[in-house]
Design a protein around this motif. Sequence first.
Motif, PDB file in Angstrom:
ATOM      1  N   HIS A 174     117.941  20.313  40.242  1.00 42.29           N
ATOM      2  CA  HIS A 174     116.591  20.175  39.698  1.00 42.29           C
ATOM      3  C   HIS A 174     116.228  21.401  38.853  1.00 42.29           C
ATOM      4  CE1 HIS A 174     115.392  22.875  42.921  1.00 42.29           C
ATOM      5  NE2 HIS A 174     115.924  22.020  43.798  1.00 42.29           N
ATOM      6  N   GLY A 205     113.645  15.644  43.223  1.00 39.58           N
ATOM      7  CA  GLY A 205     115.027  15.195  43.087  1.00 39.58           C
ATOM      8  C   GLY A 205     115.313  14.014  43.989  1.00 39.58           C
ATOM      9  N   TYR A 259     119.232  17.540  36.387  1.00 31.73           N
ATOM     10  CA  TYR A 259     117.831  17.873  36.098  1.00 31.73           C
ATOM     11  C   TYR A 259     116.884  16.830  36.709  1.00 31.73           C
ATOM     12  CZ  TYR A 259     114.487  20.654  33.481  1.00 31.73           C
ATOM     13  OH  TYR A 259     113.471  21.511  33.128  1.00 31.73           O
TER      14      TYR A 259
END
Length: 153
Positions: A67, A42, A34
């Motif tokens: 992400h 990211g 995430y």
Amino acid sequence: MQSLKQAVPKTDNFKRLHQVFDQLNSEVLIAIDYAGFDTSEGHEDVGSVFNVMKEYDIPRKGYCFFHQQDIERCFGKPGTLYLAFHSMTGDEEIAMEVGQRIVELLRANHFDVYWEETLDRKIGIKNFHLDKQYDEQLSSVVRSLSVITKSHQ
């Protein structure tokens, strides 16, 4: 022959993925779950972790992350979770080794992995259903830093 469904441990998808990311972080990679909203964010998260690792002289060979936009495909129903990866220096030979290691660990943890073995495409975990319940666990960047620094003490 035992079916794949029977062979998969009862641990949920997200826990198994965390095990893979923790293993990658304990080796010479940066693995962040995430990591921001999109690929650009990211890469920013990876850069933040990499800068801390440089301060502590802890070498990192490559990175891996997904992400928010990647994970949204897996809410409510199984989808393909895509993982971005590459080397920290842009070296394509090292990047291929990074991709191969990620795929090796994912398969060892019973994920259905799709990768064209090219740097032009992300690694895909097919039929991934996000079963994580968000709680008070460490943020993804802090978790990565924690695992990396612990493995180099």
